[in-house]
Scaffold this active site. Structure first.
Site, mmCIF file in Angstrom:
data_model
loop_
_atom_site.group_PDB
_atom_site.id
_atom_site.type_symbol
_atom_site.label_atom_id
_atom_site.label_comp_id
_atom_site.label_asym_id
_atom_site.label_seq_id
_atom_site.Cartn_x
_atom_site.Cartn_y
_atom_site.Cartn_z
ATOM 1 N N ASP A 1 15.540 -40.297 -33.353
ATOM 2 C CA ASP A 1 14.262 -41.150 -32.740
ATOM 3 C C ASP A 1 13.103 -40.484 -33.020
ATOM 4 O O ASP A 1 13.126 -39.274 -33.444
ATOM 5 C CB ASP A 1 14.469 -41.475 -31.106
ATOM 6 C CG ASP A 1 13.155 -42.440 -30.746
ATOM 7 O OD1 ASP A 1 12.918 -43.109 -31.530
ATOM 8 O OD2 ASP A 1 12.671 -41.955 -29.914
ATOM 9 N N LYS A 2 11.847 -41.264 -33.054
ATOM 10 C CA LYS A 2 10.648 -40.576 -33.745
ATOM 11 C C LYS A 2 9.722 -40.475 -32.373
ATOM 12 O O LYS A 2 9.507 -39.133 -32.141
ATOM 13 C CB LYS A 2 9.800 -41.510 -34.577
ATOM 14 C CG LYS A 2 8.679 -41.080 -34.776
ATOM 15 C CD LYS A 2 7.705 -42.242 -35.917
ATOM 16 C CE LYS A 2 7.336 -43.261 -34.686
ATOM 17 N NZ LYS A 2 6.060 -42.525 -33.539
ATOM 18 N N PHE B 1 -7.499 -56.681 -37.932
ATOM 19 C CA PHE B 1 -6.627 -56.121 -38.697
ATOM 20 C C PHE B 1 -5.392 -56.758 -38.886
ATOM 21 O O PHE B 1 -5.047 -57.584 -38.198
ATOM 22 C CB PHE B 1 -6.175 -54.714 -38.121
ATOM 23 C CG PHE B 1 -4.897 -53.928 -38.652
ATOM 24 C CD1 PHE B 1 -4.761 -53.134 -39.409
ATOM 25 C CD2 PHE B 1 -3.790 -54.403 -37.820
ATOM 26 C CE1 PHE B 1 -3.586 -52.871 -40.020
ATOM 27 C CE2 PHE B 1 -2.652 -53.861 -38.169
ATOM 28 C CZ PHE B 1 -2.279 -52.927 -39.279
ATOM 29 N N THR C 1 14.004 -45.609 -35.905
ATOM 30 C CA THR C 1 12.839 -45.938 -34.849
ATOM 31 C C THR C 1 12.359 -47.396 -34.722
ATOM 32 O O THR C 1 12.581 -48.030 -35.796
ATOM 33 C CB THR C 1 11.474 -45.016 -35.073
ATOM 34 O OG1 THR C 1 10.386 -45.265 -34.228
ATOM 35 C CG2 THR C 1 10.975 -45.328 -36.638
ATOM 36 N N GLY C 2 11.887 -47.896 -33.468
ATOM 37 C CA GLY C 2 11.352 -49.185 -33.369
ATOM 38 C C GLY C 2 9.842 -49.165 -33.734
ATOM 39 O O GLY C 2 9.302 -50.362 -33.623
ATOM 40 N N LYS D 1 20.190 -49.347 -34.200
ATOM 41 C CA LYS D 1 20.362 -48.030 -34.306
ATOM 42 C C LYS D 1 21.822 -47.662 -34.149
ATOM 43 O O LYS D 1 22.360 -46.860 -34.848
ATOM 44 C CB LYS D 1 19.511 -47.504 -32.991
ATOM 45 C CG LYS D 1 17.929 -47.370 -33.168
ATOM 46 C CD LYS D 1 17.297 -46.347 -32.183
ATOM 47 C CE LYS D 1 15.933 -46.631 -32.419
ATOM 48 N NZ LYS D 1 15.229 -45.704 -31.301
ATOM 49 N N ASN E 1 15.921 -46.720 -25.071
ATOM 50 C CA ASN E 1 16.605 -47.424 -26.515
ATOM 51 C C ASN E 1 17.163 -46.644 -27.347
ATOM 52 O O ASN E 1 17.617 -46.974 -28.258
ATOM 53 C CB ASN E 1 14.993 -47.683 -27.120
ATOM 54 C CG ASN E 1 13.914 -46.478 -27.560
ATOM 55 O OD1 ASN E 1 14.030 -45.892 -26.704
ATOM 56 N ND2 ASN E 1 13.591 -46.525 -28.671
#
Length: 1218
Positions: free
Chosen positions: A431-432, A568, A704-705, A863, A886
């Site tokens: 994961d990040k 943005f 990662t999400g 994942k 997660n």
């Protein structure tokens, strides 16, 4: 709750092109869906009506039905009170060895065929089963405690006309709940209303997708206006018709039926279980999915029984040994039949009490041999292995080098049977957020007007706070630069002033006052870091309204009129604010990615080159960069632009495109102010750890999400990606796969070769791409409506410039991959794989050639599917590491799951096999403890197989000299105590303390880890070597003893059965003792004591079992009276024993020395290969292949969310001032 009177405008937010979102109430006749969607809406929930919801039933089996809608109770535990014993026994007897031991026990209980007492094997088997069951029970009790803690969390549920506190487990679909700030959402809810303007609700989804930035959800306007108090909510009887529960975290389709009208629903109206309410005093929701029907629970996989590669291999070897024993027993039984017939024919005059004919006697002899040779699969090996696993687990727990003092978190092996597999990992899935990073973003550096300002060195930094002059300063900011601060306070440099104004004005941050302090609420951590930096340097953001923004500039309060906010989005990669300052001048303030800002500058800008150099320097330090610019706008231009803006804002078609064109027109001829460098702080030691793991031939994938830009930037920061890598994204991947899979385009040149070391590739894909790819692994239908607004890729547009080296690298990859894919396709045709499986296999062939793979915007289930994909097609050991809920499914799916004790709760740790405090400890866990454990277990298995055969094979040779009668060669007590006392301690020493190199050397030479990945230390060949060695030892001992004892008589003769057995036992024991002395490399006093006690136990126990007083008590049980004493009293017999030991030890020692001498050194990895001479085949150029000439990573499109500027400009997000 407030009623702000703001209607339909806030409802216009992210809509896919296929959605027909009405602005107000729509009758049920006018709101229509496609027929397939209508049929899919089978989930029917009515608010505040449990009776209505309970009437729906789901068929389970035949006439057995259960309620369709699950309760909110969750059970992640494996067993309950009633199922533990039968299920655990069922799982344990899935092991072939346990079934074999059970069969032998049954055979030993039959007197006609028993050669050993049944309890000699029954007690060890019970001990083994109890050890396994106790371990499983302890693990499951922790899961029960976790489930109980979650199910008993409190929440407020609407009962009649008031909200009362109840437990999560008592929630049902249709219930209305009230949540407050910082509460965790207990189930998937339809947001009905909130105390925020327009019923907005801010949530943090770090536990679901790893993103730390705030997201907003919004209730329907009809429920916002109508459901204003508990009494009205109690009378609410709306029906929600939606899709069945599924694992798609970012999609939801349904509608609300209420008062004859139908209101469409999407994911923007849903609060998912596991989200945390932020910046919202209270919100109200209706439960639509509960318990295991919630999306987060649909993404949580089941508990899998994890077994190591060595365990699976041993299972196969046990089967092989059992088959061999059956064959040997059959041969010996048949030989007995022939021998019996011959003996009966020759000695017909003797009466022998046969139990039947030859066939019957052979049948009993077969089972007798099978029981006698059961020691070939010693149960002691499995019991000792359990102690070895537990001991190595304790070493992990006691390792002070893996203790994380700041949070008081030691390393913990929560699963004791996977230690050796830690030494065989080839793929790590990480994961990040919270795993590689600390979730802390800090203002690190800035470049203003071409000058770079970094933090002052510690020697120059004053111990006093340099911001004491600023009453609004945030003490948490660690960026101090005295020179820049003096320039700011001097108020002479206009560029410096405008630089900080951009940061203080151009953002979507909201501000609140708490205890007379300013508290910023930002949609992304980047924005908060930038606004906080401006705040400390004297440009303090105080407040905002729909039309104004107020700053405190170096003690002077200034109010700016907001004329337009240009939000943005992923394609613009910038944000702009058009304001009128107190002097009446119109200014445009812009910040964004360098790739879009620099190309919009005034052509004669003098600081562009120096700023680009600063950006490159920031990028080398892995900082997230951002460019700032501004320009003054004359009144006439603004009036014309403003009129066009208002006209574009009311267009019914192409409104977004028209607005984007106007924004782009305004954002031209900008004046560059400078750039900022934001540090997304990594955990300590992450780059070093990743570099070391890569040297150990371990591939690391980041799942990662979070957004693609964030993941890619962090991958560069932690050196998983490098600037010389060619990054393949979705379009290029599809192009390669489609081109290579086409038979007409397959390249079959003989000169095709694999990638060379200087050809480095990486892959970046997202969840939508994986959703289309992972079809054979999915167990649920695809989404009803696919998202049509996919973000544009992060790379800058292709401009026709192609670097030749990159083109050659891709060409080489394409050719090599094509050749491999030819074999893959032929294999697929032979196995008749489905097209889905063929695509998956082709993708894996390509991904396996990449140095790194980054998967962004993936759900927890995706994942797990990625991990399953690698396990399915690569057949390798996988490890998943994460810190949030997660990551649980990924941790469960991988062969080894590692949980980090982070900021996202403890669910990852509770479902993991190993728990760590920091990612950097993974290096020591794998390269030290993992490699040691693998080496120890392999050496233990090889030696145990050798010593077992060395002792047990003489039973077979002895059968040729006793008429194949299944008579035991050794003393019964020797067989009973051999694995218990006589050879146990050295084996335990090997399994617990053996080292080939020290811990520091293991970390310095990560290449040693490759041996475990290649199964070099224990495989079929090593197993065959052990069998050959053990068989040779047994033959030498038996034949030499038999040869020297032939035609001997007298006191020193050992030709009788008991003396022969003693010589054989001593010869075998000394041979295996010498072998263990030779193979141990790490000698300590404990090892010497183990060997000494080993022999001492034999002497003591032999003296006791062969004593006269035990013989008098039970002659049948202790028949070997003084046998050892008589044998050892003769020097010639001792010489025979020493001769056997020498003949077995010296040749083996000589062979090992010769092999070590002739062993060639491995070639250095740093040796460079020559470039290929083959013709370079070019691949059709594709846009967005590489990052371009400027290797920089802008931070603005990392974590910022689109939509906040519209909420501010429309007033939706702002509370009405009194």
């Amino acid at each position: 709750m407030e009623d702000t009177g703001v209607r339909g405008a806030a409802q216009r937010r992210r809509k896919a092109p296929h959605e027909l979102r009405p602005e107000g109430p729509t009758s049920m006749d006018t709101l229509t869906y496609p027929e397939d969607l209508k049929d899919a809406f089978t989930w029917d929930i009515k608010a505040n009506s449990r009776a209505y919801n309970w009437q729906f039933k789901a068929k389970v089996f035949l006439c057995w039905h259960r309620p369709k809608y699950k309760t909110n109770v969750i059970h992640t535990a494996k067993y309950n009170f009633f199922s533990f014993l039968p299920r655990n026994l069922y799982e344990q007897f899935h092991s072939v060895s346990n079934l074999y031991f059970l069969l032998i026990i049954i055979l030993q209980s039959i007197p006609e065929i028993s050669t050993l007492p049944w309890f000699t094997l029954f007690a060890p088997l019970v001990c083994l089963i109890v050890i396994h069951a106790t371990r499983d029970l302890v693990d499951d009790i922790s899961r029960h405690r976790s489930d109980r803690a979650i199910n008993n969390r409190p929440c407020q549920v609407l009962v009649e006309n008031s909200f009362i506190w109840q437990k999560w487990k008592n929630l049902c679909v249709g219930d209305v709940v009230r949540l407050s700030k910082d509460n965790i959402v207990p189930a998937d809810l339809l947001l009905l209303a909130s105390t925020e303007p327009s019923s907005l609700c801010y949530v943090e989804t770090a536990d679901i997708d790893g993103e730390t930035n705030l997201k907003f959800r919004q209730a329907l306007m009809v429920t916002h206006h109508e459901l204003t108090n508990p009494r009205k909510m109690a009378s609410f009887r709306g029906r929600v018709m939606c899709e069945e529960p599924n694992s798609r975290m970012h999609q939801f389709v349904g509608h609300l039926e209420w008062n004859g009208n139908m209101y469409p629903l999407d994911i923007g109206n849903i609060l998912l279980r596991g989200c945390k309410i932020r910046n919202t005093d209270a919100c109200y929701g209706m439960v639509i999915y509960a318990g295991f029907d919630t999306k987060i629970m649909k993404n949580c996989g089941k508990i899998h029984l994890k077994r190591t590669k060595l365990d699976l291999l041993m299972n196969k070897l046990v089967v092989l040994i059992l088959l061999s024993l059956v064959v040997v027993s059959i041969v010996l039984a048949v030989s007995f039949g022939f021998q019996m017939r011959e003996f009966r024919d020759k000695h017909y005059y003797l009466w022998i009490p046969y139990r039947g004919g030859v066939a019957m006697e052979s049948f009993f002899i077969f089972w007798g041999f099978l029981t006698l040779l059961s020691g070939m699969v010693p149960i002691a090996m499995f019991i000792i292995a359990e102690f070895i696993y537990v001991g190595n687990s304790k070493f992990i727990n006691w390792d002070e080098e893996m203790y994380y003092a700041p949070q008081d978190v030691p390393a913990k092996a929560r699963s004791t049977n996977l230690n050796d597999q830690l030494g065989q990992v080839e793929y790590i899935f990480s994961d990040k957020t919270g795993t590689l990073t600390q979730n802390i973003l800090t203002f690190k550096k800035c470049c203003i007007d071409g000058y770079i300002y970094g933090p002052d060195s510690e020697s120059r930094t004053s111990k006093e706070n340099p911001y004491l002059w600023n009453q609004f300063a945030d003490g948490k900011l660690r960026f101090h630069n005295k020179k820049l601060l003096d320039i700011v306070r001097a108020k002479r440099d206009k560029v410096v002033q405008e630089f900080w104004r951009v940061l203080a004005i151009c953002h979507t941050v909201m501000v609140q006052r708490k205890d007379n302090l300013l508290v910023y609420q930002a949609a992304s951590p980047d924005e908060e870091a930038l606004v906080t930096a401006a705040r400390n340097f004297g440009y303090v953001f105080l407040s905002r309204t729909q039309d104004t923004i107020t700053l405190m500039e170096l003690g002077e309060e200034r109010v700016y009129q907001v004329l337009a906010m240009m939000d943005f989005n992923s394609s613009r990669k910038r944000m702009s604010v058009l304001v009128r300052n107190p002097e009446g001048t119109i200014c445009l303030y812009t910040k964004g990615a360098d790739t879009v800002i620099l190309e919009r500058l005034h052509k004669k800008h003098v600081t562009k080159l120096t700023t680009e150099e600063a950006l490159a320097a920031f990028a080398k330090e892995s900082l997230r960069t951002l460019c700032l610019a501004y320009k003054e706008v004359d009144e006439a231009m603004y009036e014309r632009w403003h009129q066009q803006h208002e006209e574009a804002g009311v267009l019914l078609q192409n409104r977004v495109q028209a607005l984007q064109e106007l924004y782009n027109e305004m954002e031209q001829s900008l004046n560059l102010l400078g750039a900022t460098g934001i540090e997304d702080r990594l955990q300590d030691g992450v780059p070093v750890t990743i570099e070391c793991l890569k040297k150990a031939n371990i591939k690391i994938w980041v799942l990662t999400g979070d957004k693609q830009e964030t993941a890619v930037n962090i991958s560069f920061a932690c050196q998983l990606l490098s600037e010389n890598m060619v990054i393949l994204e979705e379009k290029k991947i599809l192009h390669i796969l489609e081109t290579c899979w086409d038979p007409k385009n397959l390249l079959t040149n003989k000169g095709l070769r694999n990638l060379t070391q200087h050809s480095k590739f990486a892959m970046v894909v997202d969840g939508d791409f994986l959703d289309k790819l992972l079809l054979s692994l999915r167990k649920e239908p695809r989404a009803l409506i696919q998202n049509m607004e996919a973000d544009e890729s992060w790379q800058e547009p292709y401009k026709g410039v192609r670097d030749f080296l990159q083109g050659r690298s891709i060409s080489r990859l394409w050719r090599s991959f094509s050749a491999q894919l030819t074999q893959t396709k032929s294999k697929a045709l032979k196995t008749r794989e489905s097209p889905e499986m063929q695509r998956e296999r082709a993708f894996m062939e390509l991904a396996s050639r990449c140095q790194a793979v980054i998967c962004c915007r993936v759900t927890p289930k995706q994942k797990a599917l990625v991990v399953a994909l690698v396990k399915k097609y690569q057949q390798v050991v996988t490890l998943a590491i994460g810190d949030g809920a997660n990551d649980v499914n990924m941790i469960k799916t991988a062969d080894i799951g590692v949980g980090l004790a982070g900021q996202e709760g403890t669910q990852a740790v509770q479902n993991s096999d190993f728990a760590l405090g920091q990612f950097c400890f993974l290096q020591r866990l794998l390269l030290v403890h993992g490699r040691w454990s693998y080496m120890r277990v392999c050496k233990f298995l090889r030696y145990f197989i050798y010593k077992t055969l060395a002792i047990m094979m003489p039973q077979i040779w002895f059968a040729f000299y006793n008429g194949f009668s299944a008579q035991t060669l050794y003393e019964g007590w020797f067989l009973a105590l051999f694995n218990l006392l006589y050879s146990t301690l050295p084996v335990l020493y090997i399994g617990l303390f053996e080292q080939d190199v020290s811990a520091s050397q293991s970390l310095q030479m990560p290449e040693l880890y490759v041996a475990g990945q290649k199964d070099e230390l224990f495989n079929y060949w090593v197993f065959l070597q052990a069998i050959t060695h053990g068989t040779a030892t047994s033959l030498v001992n038996f034949l030499m003893t038999l040869w020297t004892s032939r035609d001997t008589a007298g006191p020193c003769s050992y030709s009788d059965h008991q003396s022969f057995a003693v010589v054989m036992a001593l010869s075998g024991l000394l041979c295996i003792t010498m072998e263990v002395i030779l193979i141990i490399k790490y000698w300590t006093m404990l090892g010497v004591v183990a060997v000494f006690l080993n022999l001492s136990f034999y002497g003591v126990m032999t003296y006791i079992t062969q004593s006269s007083w035990l013989y008098r008590i039970s002659p049948k049980t202790f028949p070997f009276l003084y046998a050892d004493r008589n044998v050892l009293s003769c020097p010639s017999t001792v010489l025979v024993i020493l001769l056997n030991m020498s003949l077995n030890t010296l040749p083996v020692l000589a062979l090992r020395v010769i092999r070590q001498t002739l062993k060639k050194p491995l070639p250095k990895e740093e040796a460079k290969e020559k470039a290929p001479d083959e013709e370079i085949f070019t691949v059709e150029p594709m846009p967005s292949l590489h990052r371009g000439l400027r290797h920089r990573r802008s931070s603005y499109d990392f974590s910022h969310c689109e939509g906040y500027a519209n909420l501010i400009s429309q007033g939706t997000i702002l509370k009405r001032s009194l």
